[in-house]
Motif scaffolding. Sequence first.
Motif, PDB file in Angstrom:
ATOM      1  N   SER A  57       0.813  -1.225   0.000  1.00  0.00           N
ATOM      2  CA  SER A  57       0.000   0.000   0.000  1.00  0.00           C
ATOM      3  C   SER A  57       0.842   1.268   0.000  1.00  0.00           C
ATOM      4  CB  SER A  57      -0.937   0.003   1.201  1.00  0.00           C
ATOM      5  OG  SER A  57      -0.197   0.176   2.383  1.00  0.00           O
ATOM      6  N   CYS A  58       2.115   1.158   0.388  1.00  0.00           N
ATOM      7  CA  CYS A  58       2.926   2.376   0.430  1.00  0.00           C
ATOM      8  C   CYS A  58       4.334   2.086  -0.080  1.00  0.00           C
ATOM      9  CB  CYS A  58       2.919   2.914   1.850  1.00  0.00           C
ATOM     10  SG  CYS A  58       3.583   4.559   1.958  1.00  0.00           S
ATOM     11  N   ASP A  59       5.310   2.051   0.803  1.00  0.00           N
ATOM     12  CA  ASP A  59       6.691   1.881   0.346  1.00  0.00           C
ATOM     13  C   ASP A  59       7.323   0.570   0.786  1.00  0.00           C
ATOM     14  OD1 ASP A  59       6.721   2.648   2.996  1.00  0.00           O
ATOM     15  OD2 ASP A  59       8.577   3.786   2.820  1.00  0.00           O
ATOM     16  N   GLU A  60       6.536  -0.361   1.318  1.00  0.00           N
ATOM     17  CA  GLU A  60       7.079  -1.669   1.661  1.00  0.00           C
ATOM     18  C   GLU A  60       6.406  -2.702   0.769  1.00  0.00           C
ATOM     19  OE1 GLU A  60       9.233  -1.294   4.025  1.00  0.00           O
ATOM     20  OE2 GLU A  60       8.489   0.111   5.541  1.00  0.00           O
ATOM     21  N   THR A  61       7.226  -3.554   0.144  1.00  0.00           N
ATOM     22  CA  THR A  61       6.662  -4.691  -0.564  1.00  0.00           C
ATOM     23  C   THR A  61       6.787  -5.850   0.398  1.00  0.00           C
ATOM     24  OG1 THR A  61       7.852  -3.816  -2.466  1.00  0.00           O
ATOM     25  CG2 THR A  61       6.654  -5.885  -2.784  1.00  0.00           C
ATOM     26  N   ILE A 103      -5.843 -16.185  -0.656  1.00  0.00           N
ATOM     27  CA  ILE A 103      -4.962 -15.052  -0.964  1.00  0.00           C
ATOM     28  C   ILE A 103      -5.585 -13.786  -0.383  1.00  0.00           C
ATOM     29  CG2 ILE A 103      -3.919 -13.670  -2.807  1.00  0.00           C
ATOM     30  CD1 ILE A 103      -4.213 -16.277  -4.562  1.00  0.00           C
ATOM     31  N   ALA A 104      -4.824 -13.080   0.468  1.00  0.00           N
ATOM     32  CA  ALA A 104      -5.323 -11.842   1.086  1.00  0.00           C
ATOM     33  C   ALA A 104      -4.441 -10.690   0.645  1.00  0.00           C
ATOM     34  CB  ALA A 104      -5.292 -11.972   2.609  1.00  0.00           C
ATOM     35  N   VAL A 105      -5.064  -9.611   0.180  1.00  0.00           N
ATOM     36  CA  VAL A 105      -4.279  -8.479  -0.321  1.00  0.00           C
ATOM     37  C   VAL A 105      -4.840  -7.157   0.203  1.00  0.00           C
ATOM     38  CG1 VAL A 105      -5.647  -8.256  -2.456  1.00  0.00           C
ATOM     39  CG2 VAL A 105      -3.292  -7.406  -2.397  1.00  0.00           C
ATOM     40  N   THR A 106      -3.941  -6.222   0.464  1.00  0.00           N
ATOM     41  CA  THR A 106      -4.367  -4.885   0.885  1.00  0.00           C
ATOM     42  C   THR A 106      -5.038  -4.167  -0.282  1.00  0.00           C
ATOM     43  OG1 THR A 106      -2.448  -4.775   2.314  1.00  0.00           O
ATOM     44  CG2 THR A 106      -3.593  -2.703   1.892  1.00  0.00           C
ATOM     45  N   ALA A 107      -6.301  -3.745  -0.075  1.00  0.00           N
ATOM     46  CA  ALA A 107      -7.039  -3.082  -1.149  1.00  0.00           C
ATOM     47  C   ALA A 107      -7.111  -1.571  -0.945  1.00  0.00           C
ATOM     48  CB  ALA A 107      -8.449  -3.673  -1.247  1.00  0.00           C
ATOM     49  N   GLY A 108      -6.671  -1.083   0.224  1.00  0.00           N
ATOM     50  CA  GLY A 108      -6.687   0.343   0.523  1.00  0.00           C
ATOM     51  C   GLY A 108      -6.893   0.536   2.004  1.00  0.00           C
ATOM     52  N   PRO A 109      -6.757   1.705   2.573  1.00  0.00           N
ATOM     53  CA  PRO A 109      -6.291   2.927   1.897  1.00  0.00           C
ATOM     54  C   PRO A 109      -4.775   2.911   1.708  1.00  0.00           C
ATOM     55  CG  PRO A 109      -6.719   3.350   4.231  1.00  0.00           C
ATOM     56  CD  PRO A 109      -7.115   1.922   3.965  1.00  0.00           C
ATOM     57  N   GLY A 122     -10.026  -9.080  -0.127  1.00  0.00           N
ATOM     58  CA  GLY A 122      -9.388  -7.772  -0.012  1.00  0.00           C
ATOM     59  C   GLY A 122      -9.388  -7.338   1.446  1.00  0.00           C
ATOM     60  N   VAL A 123      -8.275  -6.762   1.895  1.00  0.00           N
ATOM     61  CA  VAL A 123      -8.151  -6.377   3.301  1.00  0.00           C
ATOM     62  C   VAL A 123      -7.960  -4.860   3.400  1.00  0.00           C
ATOM     63  CG1 VAL A 123      -6.657  -6.545   5.344  1.00  0.00           C
ATOM     64  CG2 VAL A 123      -7.212  -8.606   4.029  1.00  0.00           C
ATOM     65  N   ASN A 124      -8.628  -4.262   4.370  1.00  0.00           N
ATOM     66  CA  ASN A 124      -8.416  -2.847   4.668  1.00  0.00           C
ATOM     67  C   ASN A 124      -7.089  -2.730   5.423  1.00  0.00           C
ATOM     68  OD1 ASN A 124      -8.476  -0.435   6.457  1.00  0.00           O
ATOM     69  ND2 ASN A 124     -10.417  -0.073   5.403  1.00  0.00           N
ATOM     70  N   HIS A 125      -6.239  -1.840   4.949  1.00  0.00           N
ATOM     71  CA  HIS A 125      -4.892  -1.717   5.508  1.00  0.00           C
ATOM     72  C   HIS A 125      -4.904  -1.412   7.014  1.00  0.00           C
ATOM     73  CE1 HIS A 125      -0.614  -0.849   5.486  1.00  0.00           C
ATOM     74  NE2 HIS A 125      -0.851   0.302   6.094  1.00  0.00           N
ATOM     75  N   LEU A 126      -5.840  -0.566   7.435  1.00  0.00           N
ATOM     76  CA  LEU A 126      -5.908  -0.203   8.859  1.00  0.00           C
ATOM     77  C   LEU A 126      -6.376  -1.383   9.705  1.00  0.00           C
ATOM     78  CD1 LEU A 126      -7.321   3.400   8.786  1.00  0.00           C
ATOM     79  CD2 LEU A 126      -4.991   2.635   9.162  1.00  0.00           C
ATOM     80  N   GLU A 127      -7.306  -2.141   9.159  1.00  0.00           N
ATOM     81  CA  GLU A 127      -7.741  -3.340   9.863  1.00  0.00           C
ATOM     82  C   GLU A 127      -6.564  -4.312   9.949  1.00  0.00           C
ATOM     83  OE1 GLU A 127     -10.907  -5.465   8.027  1.00  0.00           O
ATOM     84  OE2 GLU A 127     -11.540  -6.384   9.908  1.00  0.00           O
ATOM     85  N   GLY A 128      -5.784  -4.361   8.880  1.00  0.00           N
ATOM     86  CA  GLY A 128      -4.575  -5.180   8.895  1.00  0.00           C
ATOM     87  C   GLY A 128      -3.675  -4.798  10.058  1.00  0.00           C
ATOM     88  N   PHE A 145      -8.903  -1.636  -5.986  1.00  0.00           N
ATOM     89  CA  PHE A 145      -8.094  -0.941  -5.000  1.00  0.00           C
ATOM     90  C   PHE A 145      -8.698   0.442  -4.831  1.00  0.00           C
ATOM     91  CE2 PHE A 145      -6.265   1.323  -8.477  1.00  0.00           C
ATOM     92  CZ  PHE A 145      -6.158   0.380  -9.493  1.00  0.00           C
ATOM     93  N   ASP A 146      -8.658   0.946  -3.623  1.00  0.00           N
ATOM     94  CA  ASP A 146      -9.270   2.238  -3.344  1.00  0.00           C
ATOM     95  C   ASP A 146      -8.377   3.026  -2.396  1.00  0.00           C
ATOM     96  OD1 ASP A 146     -10.750   4.402  -2.594  1.00  0.00           O
ATOM     97  OD2 ASP A 146     -12.501   3.248  -1.906  1.00  0.00           O
ATOM     98  N   PRO A 147      -7.700   4.073  -2.912  1.00  0.00           N
ATOM     99  CA  PRO A 147      -6.770   4.820  -2.060  1.00  0.00           C
ATOM    100  C   PRO A 147      -7.450   5.478  -0.864  1.00  0.00           C
ATOM    101  CG  PRO A 147      -7.103   5.923  -4.178  1.00  0.00           C
ATOM    102  CD  PRO A 147      -7.742   4.582  -4.281  1.00  0.00           C
ATOM    103  N   HIS A 148      -8.777   5.677  -0.949  1.00  0.00           N
ATOM    104  CA  HIS A 148      -9.492   6.332   0.152  1.00  0.00           C
ATOM    105  C   HIS A 148     -10.388   5.368   0.902  1.00  0.00           C
ATOM    106  CE1 HIS A 148      -8.075  10.043  -1.550  1.00  0.00           C
ATOM    107  NE2 HIS A 148      -8.630   9.756  -2.700  1.00  0.00           N
ATOM    108  N   LEU A 149     -10.147   4.072   0.752  1.00  0.00           N
ATOM    109  CA  LEU A 149     -11.010   3.070   1.373  1.00  0.00           C
ATOM    110  C   LEU A 149     -11.326   3.462   2.821  1.00  0.00           C
ATOM    111  CD1 LEU A 149     -12.329   0.341   0.725  1.00  0.00           C
ATOM    112  CD2 LEU A 149     -10.335  -0.779   1.718  1.00  0.00           C
ATOM    113  N   ALA A 150     -12.608   3.555   3.115  1.00  0.00           N
ATOM    114  CA  ALA A 150     -13.008   3.976   4.455  1.00  0.00           C
ATOM    115  C   ALA A 150     -12.700   2.877   5.448  1.00  0.00           C
ATOM    116  CB  ALA A 150     -14.491   4.301   4.475  1.00  0.00           C
ATOM    117  N   PHE A 151     -12.456   3.282   6.681  1.00  0.00           N
ATOM    118  CA  PHE A 151     -12.016   2.320   7.672  1.00  0.00           C
ATOM    119  C   PHE A 151     -13.142   1.420   8.170  1.00  0.00           C
ATOM    120  CE2 PHE A 151     -11.373   1.305  12.151  1.00  0.00           C
ATOM    121  CZ  PHE A 151     -10.523   0.260  11.916  1.00  0.00           C
ATOM    122  N   ILE A 152     -14.258   2.016   8.460  1.00  0.00           N
ATOM    123  CA  ILE A 152     -15.356   1.212   8.988  1.00  0.00           C
ATOM    124  C   ILE A 152     -16.043   0.527   7.818  1.00  0.00           C
ATOM    125  CG2 ILE A 152     -17.469   1.250  10.363  1.00  0.00           C
ATOM    126  CD1 ILE A 152     -14.898   1.980  11.870  1.00  0.00           C
TER     127      ILE A 152
END
Lengths: 161, 342
Positions: B9-13, B77-83, B109-115, B334-341
Amino acid sequence: MAYPAVRPTSGIYHMTRAYTTTSPAETEELARKLASDLRAGTVIALEGELGAGKTVFVKGIAKALGITTVVQSPTFVLMKVYEVQHHAVRRLVHVDCYRLDGSSDLRAVGLEEYLHDSTSVVVIEWADKVPELVPHDATRVRIRSVDEHERTVEITSPDRS
Amino acid sequence: MKVLGIETSCDETSLAVLDAREGEMHLEKYIVSSQIATHREYGGVVPEIAARMHCEVLLPLLQKTIGKKPLSAVDLIAVTAGPGLITSLMVGVQAAKTLSYALRKPLVGVNHLEGHMYSAWLGNSELVRDTERSFPALVLIVSGGHTELVLMRGHGSYTLLGQTADDAAGEAFDKVAKLLDRGYPGGPVISKLAQHGNPAAIDFPRPMLATTGYDMSFSGLKTAVRYYLEKKRRIPREELPDIAASFQQAVVDVLTAKTVRAIDEFGPRSLMLVGGVSANNALREALTHIGSERQLRVWLPALEHTGDNAGMIAVAGYYHRDEASLKLWRTLRFDPHLAFII
């Protein structure tokens, strides 16, 4: 206080007004008032050093557009897009160039799409870092710190009247 | 069940294989490829470069993660979909969709913050064994892009109590580090300087401490540091640790005050601190102290899991396995603004 000054720039007349505020709340309120008749398609270029109150100014614009979600600093993600319930404006695009040296990254995150969109209002913080991306008819807002609390807000906009 | 986690989602693969079952889980393989060194000269993540580097390293990392085992050994397979950054997110999501289609494995798809919230599950076997005993959990998420206080009543059941009104806590660290001319990323830099400083030396403001509700603010604190530096004109080197320690203390005070208030109102059974800034020692100690005072379990991720990583994405994916589908590769966005809730 306001002092109008008219000067020609590349064929468009620009009007500059200056205001003084003495708290973040006042800066936000000034922005809200000024943005109350904002037209869709407007690009606002914000300049001012760290802590001058640029994000506070954007909060005021967001309020004028009826945005109720919290407008947070977009420094980390470069750009945030807010959907708007407004008769003319569909979305507010909040851009932050604090970390940037050039405009290629803003192109990468899709800013150009919004810059030429007649239903968006685009606000660019640290616009002085990406002069090539700022349209010539953009409204320029310069916020200067006088002291810890006082700010002068200078607004130059194309005179359409 | 073997879960392949993918995070870009950012600078870590990052890629991970998590072996998970009821009450037990462990990371079989876990790789993070950081781009921090590359982005350091820019003082932050550069989206275009980040995306290109994700593309370059993702497949070699996948090979390394899977090793000699067939990819078909993966069950989910689980992947970060945003934000996150749009250009970075799309690399991981596209890879995950392709794998799901080619291997005929379900995708989620996983929410990054939930991750990040599930990073607390990594390395805390007691929490994994008996999660229910820790619910409701009060979760403080602090990173370069986020500052949120969340009440987690159960898996997938969240209430956002408060968030930053302006800058994220981690962003304040970055900006103050820059004011002190100390480079990027600011968190470790400030934290290290602060070790030898007096946290009570300078009384920086604690914004929004008195306001009701759980929203926080860090922008004014950054400005206060700026004015302090400007007024002094020349800052002797010996004073830098005091400035760093006093600034850090102000951030910790704001975060802990809101946390304590939320504990009193909602009576959670556990406390979790997650996100990149959860690596900050002063904050870890403060939250641990609060927890022991109020007899709450405190769950902190291992230091290696505080930053962005695929292990936490795999854990979150495991708890969302009911939503996984063989058809999602067609529609997952993928959604850069994916809402948290969610």
